[in-house]
Motif scaffolding. Structure first.
Motif, mmCIF file in Angstrom:
data_model
loop_
_atom_site.group_PDB
_atom_site.id
_atom_site.type_symbol
_atom_site.label_atom_id
_atom_site.label_comp_id
_atom_site.label_asym_id
_atom_site.label_seq_id
_atom_site.Cartn_x
_atom_site.Cartn_y
_atom_site.Cartn_z
ATOM 1 N N ARG A 1 0.858 -1.395 0.040
ATOM 2 C CA ARG A 1 -0.035 0.047 0.085
ATOM 3 C C ARG A 1 0.937 1.316 0.000
ATOM 4 O O ARG A 1 0.486 2.388 -0.849
ATOM 5 C CB ARG A 1 -0.969 0.043 1.146
ATOM 6 C CG ARG A 1 -2.144 -0.993 0.886
ATOM 7 C CD ARG A 1 -2.667 -1.420 2.238
ATOM 8 N NE ARG A 1 -3.206 -0.082 3.155
ATOM 9 C CZ ARG A 1 -3.028 -0.217 4.546
ATOM 10 N NH1 ARG A 1 -2.528 -1.147 5.160
ATOM 11 N NH2 ARG A 1 -3.221 0.797 5.079
ATOM 12 N N ILE B 1 -7.843 -3.208 -4.389
ATOM 13 C CA ILE B 1 -8.916 -2.596 -3.698
ATOM 14 C C ILE B 1 -9.923 -4.010 -3.634
ATOM 15 O O ILE B 1 -10.785 -4.210 -2.436
ATOM 16 C CB ILE B 1 -9.733 -1.685 -4.475
ATOM 17 C CG1 ILE B 1 -8.869 -0.480 -4.432
ATOM 18 C CG2 ILE B 1 -11.043 -1.394 -3.942
ATOM 19 C CD1 ILE B 1 -9.053 0.812 -5.183
ATOM 20 N N GLN C 1 -11.361 -5.738 -0.278
ATOM 21 C CA GLN C 1 -12.852 -6.407 0.150
ATOM 22 C C GLN C 1 -12.947 -7.660 0.350
ATOM 23 O O GLN C 1 -13.819 -8.093 1.382
ATOM 24 C CB GLN C 1 -13.771 -5.859 -1.131
ATOM 25 C CG GLN C 1 -13.740 -4.288 -1.301
ATOM 26 C CD GLN C 1 -14.558 -3.918 -2.647
ATOM 27 O OE1 GLN C 1 -14.448 -4.561 -3.513
ATOM 28 N NE2 GLN C 1 -14.904 -2.735 -2.798
ATOM 29 N N ARG D 1 -6.085 5.763 -5.299
ATOM 30 C CA ARG D 1 -5.270 5.680 -3.984
ATOM 31 C C ARG D 1 -6.147 5.815 -2.724
ATOM 32 O O ARG D 1 -5.889 5.036 -1.607
ATOM 33 C CB ARG D 1 -4.237 7.005 -3.952
ATOM 34 C CG ARG D 1 -3.025 6.848 -5.109
ATOM 35 C CD ARG D 1 -2.075 7.583 -4.675
ATOM 36 N NE ARG D 1 -1.139 8.172 -5.951
ATOM 37 C CZ ARG D 1 -1.292 9.119 -6.466
ATOM 38 N NH1 ARG D 1 -2.489 9.894 -6.656
ATOM 39 N NH2 ARG D 1 -0.680 9.291 -7.880
ATOM 40 N N PHE D 2 -6.948 6.779 -2.875
ATOM 41 C CA PHE D 2 -7.995 6.969 -1.735
ATOM 42 C C PHE D 2 -8.762 5.857 -1.558
ATOM 43 O O PHE D 2 -8.841 5.297 -0.068
ATOM 44 C CB PHE D 2 -8.958 8.001 -1.936
ATOM 45 C CG PHE D 2 -9.962 8.537 -0.895
ATOM 46 C CD1 PHE D 2 -9.755 8.863 0.250
ATOM 47 C CD2 PHE D 2 -11.304 7.865 -1.190
ATOM 48 C CE1 PHE D 2 -10.723 9.298 1.149
ATOM 49 C CE2 PHE D 2 -12.428 8.071 -0.301
ATOM 50 C CZ PHE D 2 -12.057 8.598 1.079
ATOM 51 N N HIS D 3 -9.268 5.157 -2.305
ATOM 52 C CA HIS D 3 -10.109 3.814 -2.171
ATOM 53 C C HIS D 3 -9.184 2.863 -1.529
ATOM 54 O O HIS D 3 -9.652 1.986 -0.615
ATOM 55 C CB HIS D 3 -10.859 3.331 -3.223
ATOM 56 C CG HIS D 3 -12.126 2.614 -3.085
ATOM 57 N ND1 HIS D 3 -12.729 2.228 -4.029
ATOM 58 C CD2 HIS D 3 -12.663 2.104 -1.712
ATOM 59 C CE1 HIS D 3 -13.975 1.426 -3.448
ATOM 60 N NE2 HIS D 3 -13.787 1.224 -2.080
ATOM 61 N N ASP E 1 -6.496 3.202 -0.076
ATOM 62 C CA ASP E 1 -6.109 3.525 1.708
ATOM 63 C C ASP E 1 -7.300 3.239 2.491
ATOM 64 O O ASP E 1 -7.104 2.787 3.610
ATOM 65 C CB ASP E 1 -5.737 5.038 1.528
ATOM 66 C CG ASP E 1 -5.336 5.529 2.955
ATOM 67 O OD1 ASP E 1 -4.360 4.758 3.437
ATOM 68 O OD2 ASP E 1 -5.888 6.159 3.400
ATOM 69 N N ASP E 2 -8.621 3.726 2.098
ATOM 70 C CA ASP E 2 -9.654 3.229 2.900
ATOM 71 C C ASP E 2 -10.171 2.047 3.134
ATOM 72 O O ASP E 2 -9.991 1.445 4.271
ATOM 73 C CB ASP E 2 -10.693 4.079 2.268
ATOM 74 C CG ASP E 2 -11.916 4.182 3.115
ATOM 75 O OD1 ASP E 2 -11.897 4.503 4.341
ATOM 76 O OD2 ASP E 2 -13.084 4.194 2.670
ATOM 77 N N VAL E 3 -10.052 1.334 2.066
ATOM 78 C CA VAL E 3 -10.538 -0.367 2.212
ATOM 79 C C VAL E 3 -9.502 -0.906 2.677
ATOM 80 O O VAL E 3 -9.530 -1.902 3.484
ATOM 81 C CB VAL E 3 -11.081 -0.710 0.931
ATOM 82 C CG1 VAL E 3 -11.665 -2.242 1.035
ATOM 83 C CG2 VAL E 3 -12.395 0.161 0.600
ATOM 84 N N GLY F 1 -6.738 0.066 4.403
ATOM 85 C CA GLY F 1 -6.565 0.184 5.784
ATOM 86 C C GLY F 1 -7.192 -0.490 6.785
ATOM 87 O O GLY F 1 -7.121 -1.376 7.777
ATOM 88 N N ALA F 2 -8.569 -0.671 6.238
ATOM 89 C CA ALA F 2 -9.732 -1.356 7.156
ATOM 90 C C ALA F 2 -9.429 -2.953 7.025
ATOM 91 O O ALA F 2 -9.369 -3.469 8.238
ATOM 92 C CB ALA F 2 -10.954 -1.142 6.474
ATOM 93 N N ARG G 1 -6.482 -3.551 9.533
ATOM 94 C CA ARG G 1 -6.946 -3.592 10.819
ATOM 95 C C ARG G 1 -7.847 -4.814 11.374
ATOM 96 O O ARG G 1 -7.370 -5.594 12.316
ATOM 97 C CB ARG G 1 -8.011 -2.190 10.963
ATOM 98 C CG ARG G 1 -7.045 -0.946 11.083
ATOM 99 C CD ARG G 1 -7.818 0.123 11.433
ATOM 100 N NE ARG G 1 -9.074 0.411 10.691
ATOM 101 C CZ ARG G 1 -9.059 1.243 9.599
ATOM 102 N NH1 ARG G 1 -7.807 1.640 9.406
ATOM 103 N NH2 ARG G 1 -10.209 1.510 9.062
#
Length: 218
Positions: free
Chosen positions: A12, A42, A46, A99-101, A103-105, A107-108, A111
């Motif tokens: 990432r 991405i 998911q 990049r945004f998506h 980083d968002d998904v 990162g989740a 975690r």
């Protein structure tokens, strides 16, 4: 499971640092640009999220090695799902949105992996395995796609050494071959999965094992 996190974070970080122009370069995946590969990551993220919250009440049917299916042909980007990924990637329009998506998904997903119980049973692709084995399988996924990203980008940092070593070990078990010690982990993965042709010297070193390579993973 720590190695999943290390490999995923490194991949990432590479995507986050890519200049916009690099998203239009070819990747190491047949028929895909870098932007298409990022879109695939991405979707992978998911899948990780979905699998980790899909409990199973049956005995494991596969482990991190048996999870992988061997395909007859290398991917070309023409498979319906591969072609859909290309259309989805184009729909983003701008690299910053990819990049945004991610980083968002992504990162989740990272975690969720850190919080997962490694012995919990989960289900995916019609199989049952522990969360720990599932995340271990994805070390190979992240490492191979990290190599795909840098296929035409020589200045991109390589995957973590420990991820390369673990992935080599898994590929050897999947393929039923032991790569010669002269092969670096990176070269074993590239040659073993058909991402590059072996040299004459490499073929000679592989001996009879060369007939069992490459393996195309799905």
């Amino acid at each position: 499971m720590d190695l999943f996190s290390v490999s995923w974070a490194a991949l990432r970080a590479v995507v986050a640092a890519l200049p916009d122009k690099d998203f239009e370069r070819p990747s190491g995946c047949g028929g895909w640009l870098v932007r298409d590969l990022v879109c695939h990551l991405i979707i992978d993220a998911q899948d990780v999220l979905i699998t980790l919250v899909t409990p199973a009440d049956a005995e494991p049917t596969v482990d991190a090695v048996a999870y992988w299916q061997i395909e007859d042909q290398p991917p070309t980007g023409q498979d319906p799902l591969d072609a859909l990924t290309v259309r989805l990637a184009a729909a983003y329009g701008e690299p910053r949105l990819l990049r945004f998506h991610l980083d968002d998904v992504g990162g989740a997903a990272g975690r969720a992996a850190a919080l997962a119980d490694p012995v919990a049973l989960v289900s995916t692709r019609g199989e049952v395995l522990t969360a720990g084995e599932y995340l271990t399988a994805y070390v190979l996924e992240w490492t191979l796609h990290h190599l795909d990203l840098l296929a035409h980008l020589p200045d991109v940092p390589e995957p973590p050494a420990e991820g390369l070593a673990r992935s080599r070990g898994m590929l050897e078990r999947i393929a039923g071959v032991a790569f010669p010690a002269s092969f670096t982990d990176k070269d074993a993965l590239l040659v073993g999965t058909g991402r590059r042709e072996p040299t004459g010297a490499e073929t000679a070193e592989l001996g009879g094992a060369a007939t069992r390579l490459p393996v195309y993973l799905g």
